[in-house]
Design a protein around this motif. Structure first.
Motif, PDB file in Angstrom:
ATOM      1  N   LYS A 275      34.972  81.429  61.462  1.00  0.00           N
ATOM      2  CA  LYS A 275      33.739  82.138  61.147  1.00  0.00           C
ATOM      3  C   LYS A 275      33.957  83.625  61.406  1.00  0.00           C
ATOM      4  CE  LYS A 275      31.875  81.062  65.727  1.00  0.00           C
ATOM      5  NZ  LYS A 275      33.021  80.235  66.126  1.00  0.00           N
ATOM      6  N   TYR A 276      33.006  84.451  60.948  1.00  0.00           N
ATOM      7  CA  TYR A 276      33.110  85.898  61.123  1.00  0.00           C
ATOM      8  C   TYR A 276      32.549  86.332  62.470  1.00  0.00           C
ATOM      9  CZ  TYR A 276      34.555  86.484  56.300  1.00  0.00           C
ATOM     10  OH  TYR A 276      35.253  86.437  55.126  1.00  0.00           O
ATOM     11  N   THR A 277      33.166  87.336  63.045  1.00  0.00           N
ATOM     12  CA  THR A 277      32.698  87.912  64.302  1.00  0.00           C
ATOM     13  C   THR A 277      31.740  89.062  63.992  1.00  0.00           C
ATOM     14  OG1 THR A 277      34.456  89.571  64.423  1.00  0.00           O
ATOM     15  CG2 THR A 277      34.927  87.377  65.337  1.00  0.00           C
ATOM     16  N   ILE A 278      31.178  89.652  65.047  1.00  0.00           N
ATOM     17  CA  ILE A 278      30.252  90.769  64.878  1.00  0.00           C
ATOM     18  C   ILE A 278      30.951  91.972  64.256  1.00  0.00           C
ATOM     19  CG2 ILE A 278      30.666  91.763  67.152  1.00  0.00           C
ATOM     20  CD1 ILE A 278      27.246  91.416  65.380  1.00  0.00           C
ATOM     21  N   GLN A 279      32.276  92.018  64.401  1.00  0.00           N
ATOM     22  CA  GLN A 279      33.052  93.109  63.779  1.00  0.00           C
ATOM     23  C   GLN A 279      33.430  92.782  62.340  1.00  0.00           C
ATOM     24  OE1 GLN A 279      33.971  91.791  66.861  1.00  0.00           O
ATOM     25  NE2 GLN A 279      32.976  93.441  68.033  1.00  0.00           N
ATOM     26  N   LYS A 280      32.939  91.648  61.832  1.00  0.00           N
ATOM     27  CA  LYS A 280      33.207  91.176  60.468  1.00  0.00           C
ATOM     28  C   LYS A 280      34.659  90.747  60.271  1.00  0.00           C
ATOM     29  CE  LYS A 280      29.579  94.004  58.367  1.00  0.00           C
ATOM     30  NZ  LYS A 280      29.254  95.017  57.322  1.00  0.00           N
ATOM     31  N   ASP A 281      35.318  90.411  61.388  1.00  0.00           N
ATOM     32  CA  ASP A 281      36.668  89.860  61.312  1.00  0.00           C
ATOM     33  C   ASP A 281      36.568  88.341  61.278  1.00  0.00           C
ATOM     34  OD1 ASP A 281      37.912  92.375  61.489  1.00  0.00           O
ATOM     35  OD2 ASP A 281      37.665  92.362  63.679  1.00  0.00           O
ATOM     36  N   PHE A 282      37.412  87.699  60.471  1.00  0.00           N
ATOM     37  CA  PHE A 282      37.388  86.242  60.400  1.00  0.00           C
ATOM     38  C   PHE A 282      38.219  85.682  61.536  1.00  0.00           C
ATOM     39  CE2 PHE A 282      38.551  82.023  58.886  1.00  0.00           C
ATOM     40  CZ  PHE A 282      37.314  81.559  58.439  1.00  0.00           C
ATOM     41  N   GLN A 283      37.617  84.816  62.334  1.00  0.00           N
ATOM     42  CA  GLN A 283      38.266  84.262  63.518  1.00  0.00           C
ATOM     43  C   GLN A 283      38.329  82.747  63.414  1.00  0.00           C
ATOM     44  OE1 GLN A 283      36.269  84.363  67.546  1.00  0.00           O
ATOM     45  NE2 GLN A 283      37.963  85.769  67.979  1.00  0.00           N
ATOM     46  N   LEU A 284      39.524  82.182  63.602  1.00  0.00           N
ATOM     47  CA  LEU A 284      39.704  80.736  63.520  1.00  0.00           C
ATOM     48  C   LEU A 284      39.163  80.047  64.762  1.00  0.00           C
ATOM     49  CD1 LEU A 284      43.334  80.585  62.073  1.00  0.00           C
ATOM     50  CD2 LEU A 284      41.199  80.111  60.847  1.00  0.00           C
ATOM     51  N   ASN A 285      38.540  78.884  64.572  1.00  0.00           N
ATOM     52  CA  ASN A 285      38.056  78.071  65.688  1.00  0.00           C
ATOM     53  C   ASN A 285      39.231  77.355  66.364  1.00  0.00           C
ATOM     54  OD1 ASN A 285      35.546  78.847  64.807  1.00  0.00           O
ATOM     55  ND2 ASN A 285      34.981  76.848  63.965  1.00  0.00           N
TER      56      ASN A 285
END
Length: 331
Positions: free
Chosen positions: A167-177
């Motif tokens: 999902k996307y973080t507050i910085q709009k970076d995509f982060q894997l679960n």
């Protein structure tokens, strides 16, 4: 295209010219066909050859050629009017592609251009006016189309899949679960819900049914392991009771709405929902739904125009969220 065309090649070119440039409102004379032939092939062709090709196409019974005489009977006009898709059907397909958020903007334009080729050049101009989404609403994940194709294949062959999810973080970076660890899933079906594609399947480690948004999946791989579908799983029931794609417990709920929300309720729950007039300005519904954060947030959207009556657990959740909302504005 400079090489001399054979008779068979010329016949195919004439067929394509009729498909591209003619329809019920647009016809061509043999002279105009001769000119178009040269524009497309840089080869000259005689009027008799064109006339013979038109006759052969018409007599073949494989391709529709309409011959129309002018009022004075001197010149003839030819057209191809049979299309696999009507213009209004192409509009629906183009609008569906244009509004689909899981398709990138580049892929959207490519698909729309291909759909336009299913009709004549002139009718395609009528398809320029289409649904446009605000900038930034289309996915940037170019692998979605490949993932969808792989998932359909896996569902058809009943093969397990593995993928990363995030999902996307507050910085709009995509982060894997899960630190990038792969999910192992038995894929059951794909669902298009709220303008996004979702996979519904069994999460192998725990054996429960889950759903995943495909544009948030990465590195989808189809394994060699096959599986047998759970005969007790009802995909239609699952998708009908799943609310806003959140998981939770399914319960019977009763809610009272003001009459102005009747069509909103029907849009959300369907025409088969049990609706009963209550007072002069309200009605009540009874239905089964998944008790989830998605349901609570949707109900809060309507403020005091919606009131949950049962079950008590949902009533308590509504009270808690309403109190949090009130306190937030008191600070």
């Amino acid at each position: 295209m400079n090489e001399k065309q054979s008779t068979k090649q010329r016949l195919l070119i004439i067929r394509d010219l009729l498909k591209k440039y003619t329809d019920e409102q647009n016809e061509l004379t043999i002279r105009e066909l001769v000119d178009l032939y040269y524009e497309n092939t840089e080869q000259t062709v005689g009027h008799k050859a064109i006339r013979d090709d038109l006759k052969e196409l018409a007599e073949s019974g494989l391709f529709d050629v309409i011959e129309n005489h002018e009022k004075n009977g001197v010149e003839k006009y030819y057209s191809h009017q049979t299309r696999l898709f009507e213009i209004h059907e192409l509009r629906l397909l183009i609008d569906a592609v244009s509004s689909a958020k899981f398709i990138t903007q580049t892929e959207t334009e490519n698909l729309v251009n291909k759909l336009k080729k299913l009709t004549s050049y002139h009718l395609a101009k009528q398809l320029e006016n289409r649904i446009l989404l605000p900038a930034g609403t289309k996915t940037e994940n170019k692998s979605v189309r490949n993932a969808i194709n792989s998932l359909h294949e896996a569902i058809w062959k009943q093969q397990t899949i593995q993928f990363q999810y995030g999902k996307y973080t507050i910085q709009k970076d995509f982060q894997l679960n899960r630190n990038g660890d792969y999910y192992l899933v038995k894929p059951y079906a794909l669902v298009w819900n709220n303008e996004f594609y979702y996979l519904i399947g069994e999460f192998v480690p725990e054996g429960d049914i889950r759903h995943y948004r495909i544009d948030r999946m990465r590195n989808v791989e189809v394994t060699e392991n096959t599986f047998i579908l759970d005969p007790n799983f009802n995909i239609n029931h699952y998708t009908q009771t799943l609310f806003h794609m959140y998981s939770g417990e399914e319960r019977s709920i009763e809610i009272e709405f003001v009459n102005q929300l009747l069509n909103v309720v029907i849009d959300r729950f369907g025409l088969n929902v049990n609706i009963r007039p209550h007072s002069e300005g309200t009605f009540r519904i009874t239905t089964n739904a998944v008790i989830s954060d998605g349901l609570v947030r949707w109900l809060l959207t309507w403020g005091s125009d919606a009131k949950v009556l049962t079950p008590p657990s949902l009533v308590d959740r509504m009270k808690t969220e309403a109190e949090k909302l009130y306190k937030q504005y008191q600070q």
